[in-house]
Design a protein around this motif. Structure first.
Motif, mmCIF file in Angstrom:
data_model
loop_
_atom_site.group_PDB
_atom_site.id
_atom_site.type_symbol
_atom_site.label_atom_id
_atom_site.label_comp_id
_atom_site.label_asym_id
_atom_site.label_seq_id
_atom_site.Cartn_x
_atom_site.Cartn_y
_atom_site.Cartn_z
ATOM 1 N N ALA A 21 0.822 -1.206 0.000
ATOM 2 C CA ALA A 21 0.000 0.000 0.000
ATOM 3 C C ALA A 21 0.857 1.257 0.000
ATOM 4 N N ALA A 22 1.913 1.253 0.802
ATOM 5 C CA ALA A 22 2.818 2.406 0.826
ATOM 6 C C ALA A 22 3.506 2.586 -0.521
ATOM 7 N N MET A 23 3.922 1.472 -1.126
ATOM 8 C CA MET A 23 4.489 1.544 -2.470
ATOM 9 C C MET A 23 3.487 2.137 -3.459
ATOM 10 N N ALA A 24 2.260 1.673 -3.361
ATOM 11 C CA ALA A 24 1.243 2.084 -4.330
ATOM 12 C C ALA A 24 1.019 3.590 -4.313
ATOM 13 N N VAL A 25 0.840 4.154 -3.126
ATOM 14 C CA VAL A 25 0.517 5.580 -3.086
ATOM 15 C C VAL A 25 1.720 6.446 -3.463
ATOM 16 N N GLY A 122 15.086 8.479 -3.397
ATOM 17 C CA GLY A 122 15.880 7.277 -3.618
ATOM 18 C C GLY A 122 15.935 6.363 -2.406
ATOM 19 N N PRO A 123 16.357 6.866 -1.229
ATOM 20 C CA PRO A 123 16.363 6.009 -0.039
ATOM 21 C C PRO A 123 14.971 5.493 0.338
ATOM 22 N N GLY A 124 13.934 6.316 0.123
ATOM 23 C CA GLY A 124 12.584 5.871 0.448
ATOM 24 C C GLY A 124 12.137 4.698 -0.401
ATOM 25 N N ASP A 125 12.409 4.775 -1.710
ATOM 26 C CA ASP A 125 12.062 3.650 -2.591
ATOM 27 C C ASP A 125 12.842 2.399 -2.206
ATOM 28 N N LEU A 126 14.122 2.575 -1.922
ATOM 29 C CA LEU A 126 14.960 1.435 -1.536
ATOM 30 C C LEU A 126 14.430 0.767 -0.274
ATOM 31 N N ALA A 127 14.069 1.557 0.728
ATOM 32 C CA ALA A 127 13.615 1.004 2.001
ATOM 33 C C ALA A 127 12.362 0.144 1.823
ATOM 34 N N LYS A 128 11.442 0.579 0.984
ATOM 35 C CA LYS A 128 10.228 -0.217 0.757
ATOM 36 C C LYS A 128 10.561 -1.524 0.048
ATOM 37 N N GLU A 129 11.459 -1.476 -0.930
ATOM 38 C CA GLU A 129 11.858 -2.696 -1.626
ATOM 39 C C GLU A 129 12.477 -3.701 -0.656
ATOM 40 N N VAL A 130 13.308 -3.212 0.261
ATOM 41 C CA VAL A 130 14.016 -4.086 1.191
ATOM 42 C C VAL A 130 13.043 -4.790 2.137
ATOM 43 N N MET A 131 11.901 -4.177 2.422
ATOM 44 C CA MET A 131 10.944 -4.781 3.348
ATOM 45 C C MET A 131 10.096 -5.881 2.720
ATOM 46 N N PHE A 339 6.376 -8.678 -16.875
ATOM 47 C CA PHE A 339 7.101 -9.875 -16.432
ATOM 48 C C PHE A 339 8.503 -9.561 -15.928
ATOM 49 N N LEU A 340 9.008 -8.371 -16.189
ATOM 50 C CA LEU A 340 10.430 -8.107 -15.943
ATOM 51 C C LEU A 340 10.767 -7.986 -14.462
ATOM 52 N N ASN A 341 10.112 -7.075 -13.759
ATOM 53 C CA ASN A 341 10.475 -6.840 -12.360
ATOM 54 C C ASN A 341 10.237 -8.039 -11.448
ATOM 55 N N PRO A 342 9.148 -8.820 -11.613
ATOM 56 C CA PRO A 342 9.026 -10.017 -10.782
ATOM 57 C C PRO A 342 10.195 -10.979 -10.960
ATOM 58 N N MET A 343 10.652 -11.153 -12.194
ATOM 59 C CA MET A 343 11.798 -12.028 -12.433
ATOM 60 C C MET A 343 13.064 -11.466 -11.787
ATOM 61 N N LEU A 344 13.299 -10.177 -11.997
ATOM 62 C CA LEU A 344 14.501 -9.555 -11.441
ATOM 63 C C LEU A 344 14.471 -9.559 -9.922
ATOM 64 N N GLY A 345 13.320 -9.262 -9.340
ATOM 65 C CA GLY A 345 13.215 -9.223 -7.887
ATOM 66 C C GLY A 345 13.462 -10.582 -7.256
ATOM 67 N N VAL A 360 23.404 -4.028 -1.075
ATOM 68 C CA VAL A 360 23.545 -4.602 -2.412
ATOM 69 C C VAL A 360 22.457 -4.068 -3.339
ATOM 70 N N SER A 361 21.226 -3.972 -2.847
ATOM 71 C CA SER A 361 20.144 -3.420 -3.660
ATOM 72 C C SER A 361 20.426 -1.970 -4.028
ATOM 73 N N ALA A 362 20.950 -1.208 -3.075
ATOM 74 C CA ALA A 362 21.242 0.199 -3.344
ATOM 75 C C ALA A 362 22.297 0.344 -4.431
ATOM 76 N N LEU A 363 23.364 -0.445 -4.338
ATOM 77 C CA LEU A 363 24.409 -0.365 -5.355
ATOM 78 C C LEU A 363 23.887 -0.823 -6.718
ATOM 79 N N GLY A 364 23.165 -1.944 -6.729
ATOM 80 C CA GLY A 364 22.630 -2.440 -7.989
ATOM 81 C C GLY A 364 21.653 -1.476 -8.613
ATOM 82 N N ASP A 365 20.725 -0.962 -7.808
ATOM 83 C CA ASP A 365 19.750 -0.007 -8.330
ATOM 84 C C ASP A 365 20.424 1.257 -8.843
ATOM 85 N N SER A 366 21.414 1.736 -8.111
ATOM 86 C CA SER A 366 22.069 2.979 -8.502
ATOM 87 C C SER A 366 22.842 2.815 -9.806
#
Length: 440
Positions: A21-25, A122-131, A339-345, A360-366
């Motif tokens: 939900a937080a990602m969505a909004v 940037g950090p906000g998006d990363l934090a949600k992905e990590v959770m 189909f891309l992001n589900p596979m990558l994630g 690692v996610s931060a470095l890869g994403d950046s």
């Protein structure tokens, strides 16, 4: 202790629902802004170059700050990082229409504000992905299904956001879209701060590598993440390829589409409609991926998705085709991209230990996003020099060659193999180790 704590043995979908939900909004607000902000700059300045410069000033801090905040997310915990940065994003986004209303919004001030938005987003998006993996584990949801649902959420935002943004810009003006963006960030901050169960999203303790050592510091954490990513050739190759396609996508969305809409007299509503069609199709693709990803050959699906999602969008706009044909191509492209992001994630979460996921996610994403700031800048300069159609044709050709030539590398075979390195099954004693495993 709440029922959602892992040790209780009880499972709940509340954590995953809260993160999604937080990602969505927040993502919906970003997609609204992606229509409103370029259009605002284009109609007020009449300059494609300045439009690209605004995108550059937002995405450069996004990439740079995100790269270096991974160790902090691991140490502080993604929950605290998420809600505080979303609140800061809301404040900066609200300042743009506020300063414009009192006639104080100069172009340099606009650049400064969008740079601030990018730096904290940037950090906000990363934090949600990590959770996501923690939330999936708490709910007993398979990892590939959780990443698929995360992809569905992103695609829904990509569907709703452009539609809302295009409608708001056409009816009420572009600054209204920026107000909506600020409100979405504020709501995302509230969801993370209040809706998630206690105990979720906190830092994972790391054991010192040798007896008598203190907890590893920032630079050691950063170095461990860099060493790990460098040793994972599949992740590194994916990152480089996606970095090039992201550069091309950034130029397409921030400059080429608005210029096409203006030159073709279709206006901002057309941008919203194209984004909505592509987003709706991407939702369908992501849903299929979330339900069937564990049965599909990842490599075939991944490159087929890129073949559909990339070059056709550039070529259809260059062909001056009727609107119906444009929408049909965007629908097919959107379905492939789903189909891309589900596979990558799933690949990322399988290969990276939970304790190192932030860095690692931060470095890869950046690295993958490093070209995005240059995409709009380069596209704006290219359009000003040679016109829209040649740039669209060159972009489509570059997209096709990048995705197909990269796919010939041998490490892609690792994508189809059972990992055996799932971060959910890693033993606690790994906490003091850094990995430089070679996948090939």
């Amino acid at each position: 202790m709440t029922q959602d704590v892992l040790g209780s043995g009880k499972r709940s979908l509340r954590p995953l629902s809260g993160v999604l939900a937080a990602m969505a909004v927040s993502l919906t607000g970003t997609r609204v802004s992606a229509v409103a902000l370029p259009w605002f700059v284009l109609v007020t300045t009449g300059s494609a170059t300045r439009t690209g410069l605004v995108a550059f000033c937002e995405m450069t801090p996004y990439v740079a700050v995100k790269a270096f905040t991974g160790p902090l997310v691991d140490r502080i915990g993604p929950r605290a990082v998420s809600w505080t940065t979303d609140l800061a994003s809301a404040t900066a986004a609200a300042a743009v229409p506020l300063f414009h209303a009192v006639d104080l919004l100069s172009f340099p001030l606009l650049l400064a504000l969008v740079a601030l938005i990018g730096a904290v987003r940037g950090p906000g998006d990363l934090a949600k992905e990590v959770m996501v993996p923690e939330a999936a584990e708490r709910g007993g949801v398979p990892l590939e299904r959780a990443t698929g649902l995360s992809g569905v959420t992103e695609r829904l935002a990509s569907t709703i956001g452009p539609a809302v943004g295009g409608s708001l810009v056409a009816l009420l003006g572009p600054l209204t879209g920026l107000v909506v963006n600020a409100g979405c960030f504020a709501l995302g901050s509230v969801i993370i701060a209040l809706a998630l169960p206690r105990g979720m999203g906190h830092a994972i303790e790391e054991a010192p590598s040798q007896a008598g050592e203190t907890e590893p510091g920032y630079w050691r954490r950063f170095g461990e993440g860099f060493t790990f990513l460098r040793g994972e050739l599949l992740l590194l190759t994916v990152t480089v390829m996606v970095g090039v396609t992201n550069l091309l996508d950034a130029g397409f969305t921030t400059v080429l589409m608005p210029v096409w809409a203006k030159e073709s007299a279709n206006g901002p509503a057309a941008i919203g409609l194209m984004g909505t069609v592509a987003g709706a199709a991407a939702v369908a693709g992501s849903l299929v991926a979330s339900l069937a990803a564990h049965r599909l050959r990842r490599r075939v699906v991944f490159f087929t998705g890129f073949l559909l999602a990339g070059a056709p969008r550039f070529l259809i706009l260059a062909s001056h085709a009727p609107t119906g044909a444009v929408l049909a191509v965007f629908a097919v492209s959107g379905f492939g991209s789903g189909f891309l992001n589900p596979m990558l994630g799933a690949v990322l979460f399988e290969r990276v230990p939970r304790r190192m996921l932030g860095r690692v996610s931060a470095l890869g994403d950046s690295l993958a996003w490093a070209g995005i700031p240059l995409g709009g800048l380069a596209a704006g300069a290219a359009v000003a020099s040679v016109g829209l159609s040649p740039v669209l044709l060159a972009g489509g050709a570059a997209y096709f060659l990048t995705t197909n030539l990269t796919g010939l590398r041998p490490e892609w075979r690792e994508m189809d193999r059972a990992s055996g390195r799932d971060a959910r099954d890693r033993q606690p004693e790994e906490a003091g180790q850094s990995s430089s495993a070679n996948l090939t």
